[in-house]
Design a protein around this motif. Structure first.
Motif, PDB file in Angstrom:
ATOM      1  N   VAL A 176      46.005  30.282  96.086  1.00 47.83           N
ATOM      2  CA  VAL A 176      44.730  30.154  95.402  1.00 47.83           C
ATOM      3  C   VAL A 176      44.840  29.219  94.215  1.00 47.83           C
ATOM      4  CG1 VAL A 176      43.879  32.383  96.182  1.00 47.83           C
ATOM      5  CG2 VAL A 176      45.197  32.228  94.078  1.00 47.83           C
ATOM      6  N   VAL A 177      46.072  28.899  93.810  1.00 47.79           N
ATOM      7  CA  VAL A 177      46.314  27.897  92.783  1.00 47.79           C
ATOM      8  C   VAL A 177      47.282  26.874  93.358  1.00 47.79           C
ATOM      9  CG1 VAL A 177      47.325  27.414  90.523  1.00 47.79           C
ATOM     10  CG2 VAL A 177      45.870  29.425  90.841  1.00 47.79           C
ATOM     11  N   SER A 178      46.880  25.645  93.353  1.00 46.87           N
ATOM     12  CA  SER A 178      47.702  24.573  93.887  1.00 46.87           C
ATOM     13  C   SER A 178      48.267  23.732  92.756  1.00 46.87           C
ATOM     14  CB  SER A 178      46.852  23.696  94.816  1.00 46.87           C
ATOM     15  OG  SER A 178      47.575  22.549  95.233  1.00 46.87           O
ATOM     16  N   GLN A 179      49.555  23.505  92.777  1.00 47.01           N
ATOM     17  CA  GLN A 179      50.190  22.695  91.736  1.00 47.01           C
ATOM     18  C   GLN A 179      50.893  21.518  92.412  1.00 47.01           C
ATOM     19  OE1 GLN A 179      52.530  24.973  88.968  1.00 47.01           O
ATOM     20  NE2 GLN A 179      53.532  23.171  88.115  1.00 47.01           N
ATOM     21  N   HIS A 180      50.723  20.354  91.824  1.00 43.17           N
ATOM     22  CA  HIS A 180      51.261  19.139  92.440  1.00 43.17           C
ATOM     23  C   HIS A 180      51.705  18.146  91.379  1.00 43.17           C
ATOM     24  CE1 HIS A 180      51.557  15.902  95.408  1.00 43.17           C
ATOM     25  NE2 HIS A 180      50.981  15.138  94.526  1.00 43.17           N
ATOM     26  N   PRO A 181      52.816  17.462  91.522  1.00 41.74           N
ATOM     27  CA  PRO A 181      53.763  17.537  92.637  1.00 41.74           C
ATOM     28  C   PRO A 181      54.716  18.723  92.490  1.00 41.74           C
ATOM     29  CG  PRO A 181      54.510  15.928  91.044  1.00 41.74           C
ATOM     30  CD  PRO A 181      53.190  16.441  90.535  1.00 41.74           C
ATOM     31  N   SER A 182      55.458  19.008  93.517  1.00 39.56           N
ATOM     32  CA  SER A 182      56.412  20.117  93.463  1.00 39.56           C
ATOM     33  C   SER A 182      57.731  19.671  92.846  1.00 39.56           C
ATOM     34  CB  SER A 182      56.652  20.685  94.858  1.00 39.56           C
ATOM     35  OG  SER A 182      57.161  19.679  95.721  1.00 39.56           O
ATOM     36  N   ARG A 183      58.014  18.380  92.968  1.00 41.06           N
ATOM     37  CA  ARG A 183      59.265  17.900  92.386  1.00 41.06           C
ATOM     38  C   ARG A 183      59.086  16.449  91.951  1.00 41.06           C
ATOM     39  NH1 ARG A 183      64.523  19.603  92.199  1.00 41.06           N
ATOM     40  NH2 ARG A 183      66.048  17.948  91.877  1.00 41.06           N
ATOM     41  N   VAL A 184      59.642  16.154  90.783  1.00 42.12           N
ATOM     42  CA  VAL A 184      59.600  14.790  90.261  1.00 42.12           C
ATOM     43  C   VAL A 184      60.973  14.432  89.729  1.00 42.12           C
ATOM     44  CG1 VAL A 184      58.553  13.217  88.593  1.00 42.12           C
ATOM     45  CG2 VAL A 184      57.177  15.053  89.592  1.00 42.12           C
ATOM     46  N   ILE A 185      61.452  13.287  90.155  1.00 42.53           N
ATOM     47  CA  ILE A 185      62.697  12.739  89.604  1.00 42.53           C
ATOM     48  C   ILE A 185      62.359  11.342  89.095  1.00 42.53           C
ATOM     49  CG2 ILE A 185      65.082  12.071  90.057  1.00 42.53           C
ATOM     50  CD1 ILE A 185      65.050  14.018  92.425  1.00 42.53           C
ATOM     51  N   CYS A 186      62.568  11.094  87.813  1.00 47.33           N
ATOM     52  CA  CYS A 186      62.219   9.780  87.297  1.00 47.33           C
ATOM     53  C   CYS A 186      63.101   9.395  86.122  1.00 47.33           C
ATOM     54  CB  CYS A 186      60.747   9.745  86.895  1.00 47.33           C
ATOM     55  SG  CYS A 186      60.285  10.983  85.698  1.00 47.33           S
ATOM     56  N   LYS A 187      62.968   8.163  85.722  1.00 48.91           N
ATOM     57  CA  LYS A 187      63.810   7.622  84.654  1.00 48.91           C
ATOM     58  C   LYS A 187      63.285   8.043  83.290  1.00 48.91           C
ATOM     59  CE  LYS A 187      65.219   3.457  87.182  1.00 48.91           C
ATOM     60  NZ  LYS A 187      65.203   1.969  87.175  1.00 48.91           N
ATOM     61  N   SER A 188      64.160   8.086  82.339  1.00 52.73           N
ATOM     62  CA  SER A 188      63.786   8.393  80.965  1.00 52.73           C
ATOM     63  C   SER A 188      62.754   7.388  80.460  1.00 52.73           C
ATOM     64  CB  SER A 188      65.047   8.346  80.090  1.00 52.73           C
ATOM     65  OG  SER A 188      64.753   8.699  78.769  1.00 52.73           O
ATOM     66  N   GLY A 189      61.758   7.888  79.760  1.00 50.19           N
ATOM     67  CA  GLY A 189      60.701   7.028  79.240  1.00 50.19           C
ATOM     68  C   GLY A 189      59.446   7.037  80.084  1.00 50.19           C
ATOM     69  N   THR A 190      59.545   7.572  81.273  1.00 54.43           N
ATOM     70  CA  THR A 190      58.392   7.642  82.182  1.00 54.43           C
ATOM     71  C   THR A 190      57.471   8.782  81.765  1.00 54.43           C
ATOM     72  OG1 THR A 190      59.806   6.870  83.986  1.00 54.43           O
ATOM     73  CG2 THR A 190      57.703   7.863  84.586  1.00 54.43           C
ATOM     74  N   SER A 191      56.176   8.590  81.964  1.00 53.99           N
ATOM     75  CA  SER A 191      55.225   9.680  81.753  1.00 53.99           C
ATOM     76  C   SER A 191      54.904  10.311  83.100  1.00 53.99           C
ATOM     77  CB  SER A 191      53.951   9.145  81.096  1.00 53.99           C
ATOM     78  OG  SER A 191      54.214   8.751  79.762  1.00 53.99           O
ATOM     79  N   VAL A 192      54.845  11.615  83.114  1.00 53.71           N
ATOM     80  CA  VAL A 192      54.667  12.354  84.365  1.00 53.71           C
ATOM     81  C   VAL A 192      53.446  13.253  84.254  1.00 53.71           C
ATOM     82  CG1 VAL A 192      55.701  14.018  85.943  1.00 53.71           C
ATOM     83  CG2 VAL A 192      57.153  12.351  84.763  1.00 53.71           C
ATOM     84  N   LYS A 193      52.573  13.184  85.240  1.00 54.81           N
ATOM     85  CA  LYS A 193      51.377  14.020  85.258  1.00 54.81           C
ATOM     86  C   LYS A 193      51.522  15.102  86.322  1.00 54.81           C
ATOM     87  CE  LYS A 193      47.103  12.400  84.889  1.00 54.81           C
ATOM     88  NZ  LYS A 193      45.804  11.778  85.246  1.00 54.81           N
ATOM     89  N   ILE A 194      51.221  16.326  85.918  1.00 55.20           N
ATOM     90  CA  ILE A 194      51.264  17.469  86.833  1.00 55.20           C
ATOM     91  C   ILE A 194      49.859  18.053  86.919  1.00 55.20           C
ATOM     92  CG2 ILE A 194      52.322  19.708  87.308  1.00 55.20           C
ATOM     93  CD1 ILE A 194      54.608  18.876  85.407  1.00 55.20           C
ATOM     94  N   GLU A 195      49.405  18.314  88.127  1.00 53.62           N
ATOM     95  CA  GLU A 195      48.063  18.850  88.326  1.00 53.62           C
ATOM     96  C   GLU A 195      48.109  20.324  88.726  1.00 53.62           C
ATOM     97  OE1 GLU A 195      45.634  14.890  89.863  1.00 53.62           O
ATOM     98  OE2 GLU A 195      45.997  16.563  91.223  1.00 53.62           O
ATOM     99  N   CYS A 196      47.133  21.052  88.248  1.00 52.24           N
ATOM    100  CA  CYS A 196      46.986  22.457  88.606  1.00 52.24           C
ATOM    101  C   CYS A 196      45.523  22.685  88.992  1.00 52.24           C
ATOM    102  CB  CYS A 196      47.361  23.339  87.414  1.00 52.24           C
ATOM    103  SG  CYS A 196      47.270  25.117  87.722  1.00 52.24           S
ATOM    104  N   ARG A 197      45.324  23.125  90.235  1.00 53.07           N
ATOM    105  CA  ARG A 197      43.969  23.320  90.734  1.00 53.07           C
ATOM    106  C   ARG A 197      43.749  24.760  91.192  1.00 53.07           C
ATOM    107  NH1 ARG A 197      41.272  18.531  92.018  1.00 53.07           N
ATOM    108  NH2 ARG A 197      42.614  16.681  91.989  1.00 53.07           N
TER     109      ARG A 197
END
Lengths: 108, 117
Positions: B3-24
Motif C-alpha cells: 500500500v506504500v511504494s518506495q522507489h528506488p530500492s537500491r542506489v549506488i552512486c559517486k560521492s557528490g551526487t544528489s539522490v531522490k527517493i520517492e514514497c507513494r
C-alpha cells in the motif's frame, strides 16, 4: 515523557516458544504495533493492539496491558526464518516512537 | 499487496551526487508521511515528518538542507539527499498513515539502500 524499552537480543531454539517484552511510558496512547524486520528489508506488520488483552494470529500472539504500559509478542513453534529483529512502537500524535528492536536468533 | 511504494530500492552512486527517493501511498491519501534512516543492527531513526502542502518537520540533528523533503500531493513524498557522501550511506524507509484502516494504520515502504562510493 516518551520512553519505550525492549530487550536488545534474545536467543531461542527451533520449535520452542519465545516471549519478547516491551514496556512503554507515554501520556497519550493510540495502540501499540509489533513489526518484524529481516536484515536489509523493510519492517512487516505483525500486530496492532489498541485494547487490553491477547490477540492471536497463528503462531504469533500479542498482548497489551495499558494500565501497566506493557506488551509482549509471543512466538510459538519457532522456525529458523523467525530469526529477525522485532520492533515495538506506538503512535504519539502522528510520530512513531520506537523501541530499539529485539534481535531474535533462532538456533537449531 | 503493498500500500506504500518506495522507489528506488537500491542506489549506488559517486560521492557528490544528489539522490531522490520517492514514497507513494497507493490506495489512500496520506497528508503525513515519515522518513527514517536505519543503520545496521539499529532501530529506525525518524528523520522528518513530511506534511502535504507545507514544510517538513525535521528531527533534531537532521540537516534540512541536506535532506530535502517535498510533499507536493496527497500520495507522494520525496526525499532528496543532496551532494551525498559516504557517511550518508544507509537504509532509508518511508511510512504513511492510513486513517481509514483501524487495524493496520501504519504502512512502510520497502526501503531504499543507498550506497555512496
Amino acid at each position: 515523557g516518551q520512553n519505550i524499552d525492549q530487550p536488545t537480543e534474545m536467543t531461542a531454539t527451533e520449535g520452542a516458544i519465545v516471549q519478547i517484552n516491551c514496556t512503554y511510558q507515554t501520556s497519550g496512547f493510540n495502540g501499540l504495533f509489533w513489526y518484524q524486520q529481516h536484515a536489509g528489508e523493510a519492517p512487516t506488520f505483525l500486530s496492532y493492539n489498541v485494547l487490553d488483552g491477547l490477540e492471536e494470529k497463528g503462531r504469533f500472539s500479542s498482548f497489551l496491558s495499558r494500565s501497566k504500559g506493557y506488551s509482549y509478542l509471543l512466538l510459538k513453534e519457532l522456525q529458523m526464518k523467525d530469526s529477525a529483529s522485532y520492533l515495538c512502537f506506538y503512535n504519539q500524535g502522528g510520530k512513531l516512537i520506537f523501541g530499539q528492536g529485539t534481535e531474535l536468533s533462532v538456533k537449531p | 499487496g503493498a500500500v506504500v511504494s518506495q522507489h528506488p530500492s537500491r542506489v549506488i552512486c559517486k560521492s557528490g551526487t544528489s539522490v531522490k527517493i520517492e514514497c507513494r501511498s497507493l490506495d489512500f491519501q496520506a497528508t503525513t508521511m515519515f522518513w527514517y534512516r536505519q543503520f545496521p543492527k539499529q532501530s529506525l531513526m525518524l528523520m522528518a515528518t513530511s506534511n502535504e502542502g507545507s514544510k517538513a518537520t525535521y528531527e533534531q540533528g537532521v540537516e534540512k538542507d541536506k535532506f530535502l523533503i517535498n510533499h507536493a500531493s496527497l500520495t507522494l513524498s520525496t526525499l532528496t539527499v543532496t551532494s551525498a557522501h559516504p557517511e550518508d550511506s544507509s537504509f532509508y524507509i518511508c511510512s504513511a498513515r492510513d486513517l481509514g484502516r483501524s487495524n493496520q494504520p501504519q504502512h512502510f515502504g520497502d526501503g531504499t539502500r543507498l550506497s555512496i562510493l
